[in-house]
Scaffold this motif. Structure first.
Motif, PDB file in Angstrom:
ATOM      1  N   TRP A   1      12.026   5.875  -3.353  1.00  0.00           N
ATOM      2  CA  TRP A   1      12.709   5.147  -4.428  1.00  0.00           C
ATOM      3  C   TRP A   1      13.244   3.829  -3.877  1.00  0.00           C
ATOM      4  CZ3 TRP A   1      13.678   7.015  -9.526  1.00  0.00           C
ATOM      5  CH2 TRP A   1      13.194   8.316  -9.769  1.00  0.00           C
ATOM      6  N   TYR A   2      12.821   2.731  -4.410  1.00  0.00           N
ATOM      7  CA  TYR A   2      13.273   1.405  -3.985  1.00  0.00           C
ATOM      8  C   TYR A   2      14.274   0.915  -5.005  1.00  0.00           C
ATOM      9  CZ  TYR A   2      12.613  -3.224  -1.721  1.00  0.00           C
ATOM     10  OH  TYR A   2      12.771  -4.413  -1.027  1.00  0.00           O
TER      11      TYR A   2
ATOM     12  N   GLY B   1      16.826  -1.702 -11.934  1.00  0.00           N
ATOM     13  CA  GLY B   1      15.426  -1.310 -11.971  1.00  0.00           C
ATOM     14  C   GLY B   1      14.958  -0.502 -10.774  1.00  0.00           C
ATOM     15  N   THR B   2      13.837   0.168 -10.996  1.00  0.00           N
ATOM     16  CA  THR B   2      13.159   0.939  -9.957  1.00  0.00           C
ATOM     17  C   THR B   2      11.918   0.161  -9.545  1.00  0.00           C
ATOM     18  OG1 THR B   2      13.942   3.031 -10.905  1.00  0.00           O
ATOM     19  CG2 THR B   2      12.069   3.138  -9.390  1.00  0.00           C
ATOM     20  N   TRP B   3      11.788  -0.088  -8.263  1.00  0.00           N
ATOM     21  CA  TRP B   3      10.751  -0.965  -7.737  1.00  0.00           C
ATOM     22  C   TRP B   3       9.838  -0.197  -6.786  1.00  0.00           C
ATOM     23  CZ3 TRP B   3      10.767  -6.209  -9.250  1.00  0.00           C
ATOM     24  CH2 TRP B   3      11.869  -6.578 -10.029  1.00  0.00           C
ATOM     25  N   TYR B   4       8.713  -0.810  -6.487  1.00  0.00           N
ATOM     26  CA  TYR B   4       7.774  -0.201  -5.544  1.00  0.00           C
ATOM     27  C   TYR B   4       7.237  -1.279  -4.599  1.00  0.00           C
ATOM     28  CZ  TYR B   4       3.475   1.636  -3.591  1.00  0.00           C
ATOM     29  OH  TYR B   4       2.487   2.014  -2.710  1.00  0.00           O
TER      30      TYR B   4
ATOM     31  N   LYS C   1       4.398  -2.537  -2.463  1.00  0.00           N
ATOM     32  CA  LYS C   1       2.964  -2.255  -2.333  1.00  0.00           C
ATOM     33  C   LYS C   1       2.630  -1.857  -0.893  1.00  0.00           C
ATOM     34  CE  LYS C   1       1.077  -3.338  -6.419  1.00  0.00           C
ATOM     35  NZ  LYS C   1       0.157  -2.480  -7.171  1.00  0.00           N
ATOM     36  N   GLY C   2       1.921  -0.755  -0.761  1.00  0.00           N
ATOM     37  CA  GLY C   2       1.620  -0.224   0.555  1.00  0.00           C
ATOM     38  C   GLY C   2       2.592   0.846   0.992  1.00  0.00           C
ATOM     39  N   GLY C   3       3.692   1.007   0.214  1.00  0.00           N
ATOM     40  CA  GLY C   3       4.666   2.038   0.509  1.00  0.00           C
ATOM     41  C   GLY C   3       5.806   1.553   1.376  1.00  0.00           C
ATOM     42  N   PHE C   4       6.753   2.454   1.626  1.00  0.00           N
ATOM     43  CA  PHE C   4       7.931   2.107   2.414  1.00  0.00           C
ATOM     44  C   PHE C   4       7.581   1.762   3.854  1.00  0.00           C
ATOM     45  CE2 PHE C   4      10.714   3.231  -0.973  1.00  0.00           C
ATOM     46  CZ  PHE C   4      11.955   2.673  -0.636  1.00  0.00           C
ATOM     47  N   GLY C   5       6.426   2.180   4.309  1.00  0.00           N
ATOM     48  CA  GLY C   5       5.991   1.778   5.639  1.00  0.00           C
ATOM     49  C   GLY C   5       5.895   0.270   5.780  1.00  0.00           C
ATOM     50  N   LYS C   6       5.602  -0.432   4.683  1.00  0.00           N
ATOM     51  CA  LYS C   6       5.539  -1.896   4.723  1.00  0.00           C
ATOM     52  C   LYS C   6       6.924  -2.507   4.935  1.00  0.00           C
ATOM     53  CE  LYS C   6       1.112  -2.403   4.066  1.00  0.00           C
ATOM     54  NZ  LYS C   6       0.261  -2.920   5.169  1.00  0.00           N
TER      55      LYS C   6
ATOM     56  N   PRO D   1      28.128   3.351   5.444  1.00  0.00           N
ATOM     57  CA  PRO D   1      28.724   3.712   4.155  1.00  0.00           C
ATOM     58  C   PRO D   1      28.190   4.997   3.542  1.00  0.00           C
ATOM     59  CG  PRO D   1      27.124   1.963   3.843  1.00  0.00           C
ATOM     60  CD  PRO D   1      27.204   2.201   5.340  1.00  0.00           C
ATOM     61  N   GLY D   2      27.055   5.555   4.045  1.00  0.00           N
ATOM     62  CA  GLY D   2      26.600   6.827   3.512  1.00  0.00           C
ATOM     63  C   GLY D   2      25.099   6.937   3.414  1.00  0.00           C
ATOM     64  N   PRO D   3      24.618   7.973   2.685  1.00  0.00           N
ATOM     65  CA  PRO D   3      23.180   8.243   2.617  1.00  0.00           C
ATOM     66  C   PRO D   3      22.421   7.261   1.740  1.00  0.00           C
ATOM     67  CG  PRO D   3      24.373   9.780   1.234  1.00  0.00           C
ATOM     68  CD  PRO D   3      25.406   8.984   1.971  1.00  0.00           C
ATOM     69  N   GLY D   4      21.126   7.164   1.973  1.00  0.00           N
ATOM     70  CA  GLY D   4      20.263   6.280   1.205  1.00  0.00           C
ATOM     71  C   GLY D   4      19.778   5.117   2.049  1.00  0.00           C
ATOM     72  N   VAL D   5      18.686   4.506   1.649  1.00  0.00           N
ATOM     73  CA  VAL D   5      18.101   3.416   2.435  1.00  0.00           C
ATOM     74  C   VAL D   5      18.991   2.172   2.456  1.00  0.00           C
ATOM     75  CG1 VAL D   5      16.136   1.860   2.669  1.00  0.00           C
ATOM     76  CG2 VAL D   5      15.754   4.274   2.141  1.00  0.00           C
TER      77      VAL D   5
END
Length: 506
Positions: free
Chosen positions: A71-72, A229-232, A234-239, A481-485
């Motif tokens: 989830w971005y 918004g929810t974003w993506y 391209k190529g995934g979080f590896g990018k 500050p806590g969990p999450g990217v």
């Protein structure tokens, strides 16, 4: 694009001193980049074969799977990181806003597609509960205040003293932040329909705690998801990981993979050396961006630890997860990029994570199908599925249990999709509590860090500073500050600033 940095044999002459970062997840990469920008020679030690931590990618049989985050949210946090080094996120990857942002399945014929457009979102709410569009506006106005205050005032504070919060804007707005109000009660002040309540509560279950035990402050997550918004990527979080690593390398950071740290040597209350299987290396400071509990219990002598085992046993952890990475030889028309299956009792599943830990009676689960947005992640005509079921941390994990729940999940997924997905599988891999422990030294095999309860908020989280070792600071999802990217990226920046301040005073 920054030019690849050639690994130096010695640090640049301009380097003030040398520091080590343990772990190369989002917080470790962030800390390393800011330390190097400040002129320090930085070495990053990573126990696995590649950087990224939980955001590593699994590439096999023509499929590319994000192993963890999918989830971005809060795109400005990523943008701010890259801007701090003279780049834009677009220099490293392309962002696409998803529409629908996500889908919630309440039943085979009861499906909620959450639109990206806010006017359409209001219409959706109104179609479910009369008057709820107005209520949504009021709810998100409050959540927006919390988001702006939280992002501008709270998340960048190191949580070392209550005096940090002696800020007039914070004091004046303390009641609006609703730190002492239950998230569950707060949501029910605005909405009555159980589907709308579920929509609002789902981020809390997946990232933190029982809604009843979570401060209403965290409605800021609803603002992030529904307004920003929810974003993506391209190529995934590896990018995203690749981009952050390139920023680090452009600053001169040196990476050591397959290099777990096994001991921190302390003399006169300062770390002076770290040990790996390749020998000892001397440093002037350390950021521990690996699992906090592991660093304390395995790398430091007992008298140098912030916390004993009794402290850790009393922590409320966010969930672990049972994950399946699936390759499917057919397209699945019914699925969107993000689909949440809430066709079961949310409260029961939450109780079986947080109050009465056990494998769930009838689990909720989440399916990510990124090949809907990115055909480069699977062979032509195939789908790439990431299936996640939240699970109590520290629970028994066996192949038999994984298979039992694979069957339960797939029965419901196949019924919803009206398709025999299992017959079309050409790739399958599971990941669960044992794997989180083995790969990340994760405390109790947790996937997300500490639960966001009132007693684990701000300065009540494990300290970002070691109280007995002057040049050791922590970063990541078990501290502020806590969990999450996005919080992890911020955590790395805050810990780097603290180490820089300490070294500059020496």
């Amino acid at each position: 694009m920054p030019k690849p940095y050639k690994t130096p044999t010695n640090f640049p002459d301009a380097a003030k001193s040398s520091v080590a970062v343990i772990g190369s997840g989002f917080s470790g990469l962030s800390a390393a980049a800011y330390l190097a920008k400040a002129g320090y020679g930085v070495n990053v030690y990573e126990k696995n074969a590649e950087a990224g931590g939980r955001a590593r990618q699994l590439i096999d049989n023509g499929y590319t799977f994000d192993m963890g985050p999918s989830w971005y949210w809060m795109p400005e946090v990523f943008e701010h990181f890259f801007n701090d080094f003279g780049y834009k996120a677009a220099d490293f990857y392309e962002l696409e806003q998803l529409d629908p942002g996500f889908t919630i399945v309440f039943g085979k014929d009861d499906v909620m597609n959450v639109p990206a457009d806010y006017t359409a979102l209001e219409a959706l709410f109104e179609s479910i509960e009369h008057g709820s569009a107005r209520q949504l506006s009021l709810f998100l106005d409050e959540a927006g205040y919390k988001y702006q205050t939280g992002m501008n005032k709270l998340v960048h504070k190191p949580g070392l003293s209550l005096l940090e919060f002696a800020d007039w804007d914070l004091i004046r707005g303390v009641f609006k932040l609703q730190v002492f109000t239950s998230f569950s009660k707060h949501v029910r002040r605005f909405f009555k329909d159980p589907r709308l309540i579920t929509l609002m509560e789902f981020p809390v279950l997946f990232l933190g705690a029982m809604p009843e035990d979570t401060p209403a402050l965290y409605s800021l997550m609803n603002y992030a998801g529904l307004k920003l918004g929810t974003w993506y990527p391209k190529g995934g979080f590896g990018k995203v990981i690749d981009g952050m690593k390139k920023v680090c390398e452009a600053q001169g950071v040196v990476f050591h993979t397959n290099s777990p740290v096994n001991h921190l040597h302390v003399e006169n209350r300062q770390i002076n050396k770290i040990s790996t299987r390749y020998g000892d290396s001397s440093y002037d400071g350390v950021i521990a961006a690996a699992d906090y509990h592991h660093v304390e219990s395995q790398l430091l002598d007992a008298e140098l630890r912030n916390y004993d085992e009794g402290y850790w046993d009393k922590r409320v952890m966010a969930p672990s997860s049972l994950i399946f990475y699936l390759g499917v030889t057919r397209k699945i028309e019914k699925l969107e990029h993000h689909t949440l299956f809430f066709d079961a009792d949310l409260k029961l599943h939450a109780i079986e994570i947080y109050k009465d830990p056990q494998w769930p009676t009838k689990p909720l689960f989440y399916v990510c199908c990124p090949s809907k947005s990115d055909d480069g992640l699977a062979p032509e005509g195939h789908e790439n599925l990431f299936i996640l079921m939240p699970l109590a941390p520290g629970i028994e994990d066996t192949e038999a249990l994984r298979e039992e729940y694979f069957g339960l999940i797939m029965d419901r997924l196949e019924d919803y999709c009206s398709m025999d997905i299992r017959a079309a599988l050409d790739y399958k891999k599971s990941y669960c509590v044992k794997d989180f422990t083995t790969d990340y030294n994760s405390f109790k095999g947790n996937a997300y860090g500490l639960a966001n309860t009132l007693m684990q908020t701000a300065h009540l989280k494990p300290s970002i500073k070691n109280k007995k070792v002057k040049n050791l600071f922590y970063a990541g999802q078990l501290t502020v500050p806590g969990p999450g990217v996005p919080p992890s990226i911020i955590s790395g920046k805050v810990s780097a600033q603290l180490l820089i301040q300490y070294l500059n005073k020496k």
